[in-house]
Design a protein around this motif. Sequence first.
Motif, PDB file in Angstrom:
ATOM      1  N   VAL A  13       4.054  13.000   2.784  1.00 46.97           N
ATOM      2  CA  VAL A  13       4.604  11.794   2.148  1.00 46.97           C
ATOM      3  C   VAL A  13       3.866  11.483   0.851  1.00 46.97           C
ATOM      4  O   VAL A  13       4.478  11.161  -0.181  1.00 46.97           O
ATOM      5  CB  VAL A  13       4.537  10.602   3.120  1.00 46.97           C
ATOM      6  CG1 VAL A  13       4.800   9.285   2.383  1.00 46.97           C
ATOM      7  CG2 VAL A  13       5.541  10.775   4.241  1.00 46.97           C
ATOM      8  N   ALA A  16       4.923  14.082  -1.752  1.00 47.25           N
ATOM      9  CA  ALA A  16       6.314  13.955  -2.203  1.00 47.25           C
ATOM     10  C   ALA A  16       6.601  12.599  -2.827  1.00 47.25           C
ATOM     11  O   ALA A  16       7.491  12.472  -3.691  1.00 47.25           O
ATOM     12  CB  ALA A  16       7.270  14.199  -1.032  1.00 47.25           C
ATOM     13  N   GLY A  17       5.877  11.572  -2.395  1.00 47.60           N
ATOM     14  CA  GLY A  17       6.148  10.215  -2.875  1.00 47.60           C
ATOM     15  C   GLY A  17       7.446   9.662  -2.344  1.00 47.60           C
ATOM     16  O   GLY A  17       7.958   8.657  -2.841  1.00 47.60           O
ATOM     17  N   SER A  18       7.975  10.317  -1.303  1.00 49.41           N
ATOM     18  CA  SER A  18       9.279   9.912  -0.769  1.00 49.41           C
ATOM     19  C   SER A  18       9.341  10.304   0.694  1.00 49.41           C
ATOM     20  O   SER A  18       8.984  11.431   1.061  1.00 49.41           O
ATOM     21  CB  SER A  18      10.405  10.592  -1.544  1.00 49.41           C
ATOM     22  OG  SER A  18      11.622  10.559  -0.821  1.00 49.41           O
ATOM     23  N   THR A  20      12.147  10.652   2.366  1.00 45.13           N
ATOM     24  CA  THR A  20      13.262  11.591   2.517  1.00 45.13           C
ATOM     25  C   THR A  20      12.835  13.002   2.144  1.00 45.13           C
ATOM     26  O   THR A  20      13.100  13.969   2.876  1.00 45.13           O
ATOM     27  CB  THR A  20      14.445  11.165   1.641  1.00 45.13           C
ATOM     28  OG1 THR A  20      14.847   9.839   2.008  1.00 45.13           O
ATOM     29  CG2 THR A  20      15.613  12.109   1.814  1.00 45.13           C
ATOM     30  N   GLU A  21      12.152  13.151   1.002  1.00 39.18           N
ATOM     31  CA  GLU A  21      11.726  14.475   0.563  1.00 39.18           C
ATOM     32  C   GLU A  21      10.663  15.063   1.492  1.00 39.18           C
ATOM     33  O   GLU A  21      10.664  16.263   1.766  1.00 39.18           O
ATOM     34  CB  GLU A  21      11.197  14.400  -0.869  1.00 39.18           C
ATOM     35  CG  GLU A  21      12.281  14.100  -1.901  1.00 39.18           C
ATOM     36  CD  GLU A  21      11.726  14.062  -3.312  1.00 39.18           C
ATOM     37  OE1 GLU A  21      10.607  14.594  -3.520  1.00 39.18           O
ATOM     38  OE2 GLU A  21      12.394  13.503  -4.193  1.00 39.18           O
ATOM     39  N   GLN A  30      14.068  11.870   9.175  1.00 38.99           N
ATOM     40  CA  GLN A  30      13.282  10.778   8.622  1.00 38.99           C
ATOM     41  C   GLN A  30      12.793   9.811   9.704  1.00 38.99           C
ATOM     42  O   GLN A  30      11.648   9.349   9.639  1.00 38.99           O
ATOM     43  CB  GLN A  30      14.087  10.043   7.555  1.00 38.99           C
ATOM     44  CG  GLN A  30      13.268   9.005   6.797  1.00 38.99           C
ATOM     45  CD  GLN A  30      14.004   8.455   5.587  1.00 38.99           C
ATOM     46  OE1 GLN A  30      14.817   9.145   4.978  1.00 38.99           O
ATOM     47  NE2 GLN A  30      13.729   7.202   5.230  1.00 38.99           N
ATOM     48  N   ARG A  51       5.891   1.043   1.519  1.00 38.44           N
ATOM     49  CA  ARG A  51       7.277   1.368   1.208  1.00 38.44           C
ATOM     50  C   ARG A  51       7.721   0.588  -0.024  1.00 38.44           C
ATOM     51  O   ARG A  51       7.641  -0.647  -0.059  1.00 38.44           O
ATOM     52  CB  ARG A  51       8.206   1.018   2.365  1.00 38.44           C
ATOM     53  CG  ARG A  51       8.270   2.044   3.483  1.00 38.44           C
ATOM     54  CD  ARG A  51       7.032   2.040   4.361  1.00 38.44           C
ATOM     55  NE  ARG A  51       7.207   2.891   5.567  1.00 38.44           N
ATOM     56  CZ  ARG A  51       6.248   3.143   6.414  1.00 38.44           C
ATOM     57  NH1 ARG A  51       5.032   2.626   6.222  1.00 38.44           N
ATOM     58  NH2 ARG A  51       6.485   3.906   7.467  1.00 38.44           N
ATOM     59  N   ARG A  54      11.736   2.486  -4.566  1.00 44.72           N
ATOM     60  CA  ARG A  54      11.958   3.879  -4.947  1.00 44.72           C
ATOM     61  C   ARG A  54      10.795   4.747  -4.471  1.00 44.72           C
ATOM     62  O   ARG A  54       9.961   5.187  -5.254  1.00 44.72           O
ATOM     63  CB  ARG A  54      12.123   4.011  -6.452  1.00 44.72           C
ATOM     64  CG  ARG A  54      13.370   3.321  -6.993  1.00 44.72           C
ATOM     65  CD  ARG A  54      13.519   3.589  -8.475  1.00 44.72           C
ATOM     66  NE  ARG A  54      14.742   2.977  -9.003  1.00 44.72           N
ATOM     67  CZ  ARG A  54      15.115   3.065 -10.276  1.00 44.72           C
ATOM     68  NH1 ARG A  54      14.357   3.721 -11.144  1.00 44.72           N
ATOM     69  NH2 ARG A  54      16.240   2.487 -10.674  1.00 44.72           N
ATOM     70  N   GLY A  55      10.703   4.965  -3.208  1.00 44.14           N
ATOM     71  CA  GLY A  55       9.673   5.844  -2.660  1.00 44.14           C
ATOM     72  C   GLY A  55       8.554   5.104  -1.957  1.00 44.14           C
ATOM     73  O   GLY A  55       8.714   3.950  -1.540  1.00 44.14           O
ATOM     74  N   VAL A  56       7.417   5.768  -1.831  1.00 40.48           N
ATOM     75  CA  VAL A  56       6.255   5.203  -1.143  1.00 40.48           C
ATOM     76  C   VAL A  56       5.000   5.552  -1.930  1.00 40.48           C
ATOM     77  O   VAL A  56       4.985   6.478  -2.745  1.00 40.48           O
ATOM     78  CB  VAL A  56       6.134   5.754   0.297  1.00 40.48           C
ATOM     79  CG1 VAL A  56       7.302   5.350   1.159  1.00 40.48           C
ATOM     80  CG2 VAL A  56       5.959   7.265   0.276  1.00 40.48           C
ATOM     81  N   ARG A  57       3.947   4.807  -1.679  1.00 36.86           N
ATOM     82  CA  ARG A  57       2.645   5.141  -2.242  1.00 36.86           C
ATOM     83  C   ARG A  57       1.566   4.782  -1.229  1.00 36.86           C
ATOM     84  O   ARG A  57       1.786   3.988  -0.316  1.00 36.86           O
ATOM     85  CB  ARG A  57       2.421   4.404  -3.552  1.00 36.86           C
ATOM     86  CG  ARG A  57       2.295   2.896  -3.410  1.00 36.86           C
ATOM     87  CD  ARG A  57       2.155   2.234  -4.761  1.00 36.86           C
ATOM     88  NE  ARG A  57       2.073   0.778  -4.637  1.00 36.86           N
ATOM     89  CZ  ARG A  57       2.101  -0.046  -5.683  1.00 36.86           C
ATOM     90  NH1 ARG A  57       2.222   0.447  -6.924  1.00 36.86           N
ATOM     91  NH2 ARG A  57       2.018  -1.357  -5.503  1.00 36.86           N
TER      92      ARG A  57
END
Length: 300
Positions: A13, A16-18, A20-21, A30, A51, A54-57
Amino acid sequence: MPTLRALECLVAVLDAGSMTEAAAVLHMSQPALSHQLAALEREIGAPVVERLPRGVRATVVGRAVEADARAALAAADRVIGSGRATARGAGGQLRVACAESLTAGLLAPVLRTWIRRNPLVRLTLTEATSADALAEMVDSDRADVAVGPRPSHWAGSAETVGVEEVVAVLPPNHPLAEAKSLDFERLRDEPLVHYHADNGLAGWLDAEAARHGVPLSPVMRTRQASTAAQLAAAGLGIALIPTTGLVAGLPGVLRRLRPALRRELVCLIGNPSDPVVRRFAADVVKRGVPVPTALVARLE
């Protein structure tokens, strides 16, 4: 304790920063990925990712554990790599035990070939003087495999290596040297170069002689079969020697016993599912019990 799968999900995660990816990279759904992260966060007691629309960090906690998570995954990869390499013979340690009388004649050629073919496997060798001592070493996990006579008690895995004959060695000028063969009755009252009590051959030969109603008469005792053969050839008495303990050029006279006296040799295996141990045992069995042609000719 967090699972490697949960740590793998966290690293994927963050890379990818996402969600889904990351799920696609790990070939999982997911929801399953979210479940792994949630379990990790429950274990830590704080969120590891934030969360975003646009993505996660990573959170502060996530950044704090990221390096250790990557190190844990790398260590796990090394475990798998090292294990696979060892199974192929490219590493690891194999602990071998052997009866002293068998090391030179039977085991040494196997060890030489094994080291040449598996140079990255570290071999250790421990010798023992009795079959039961060898069995105890394997049973107590001090040896992975042991080669020797069949022990009196062994419930584990074993492969038969072969059968070796025990023959008589006499001084060249001994009165019985003219006989084609000897029986135990002819050994009655004859001075015998016998074995020390801690050598399993001593008790076994005493028991075999007792079965024929003949007490043996030791004139001296030694721990080594090769030494007993040399002492007998030098004129100290008769010695009963397994053929694996004989060397070419022995000056004494060799005579078979009638009826023939033989003992089974086996390979005791501590863990039959270990591929390295299985391969080594197979090599020992393939080698079998060698009897030099020159010795056979002297026994005919």
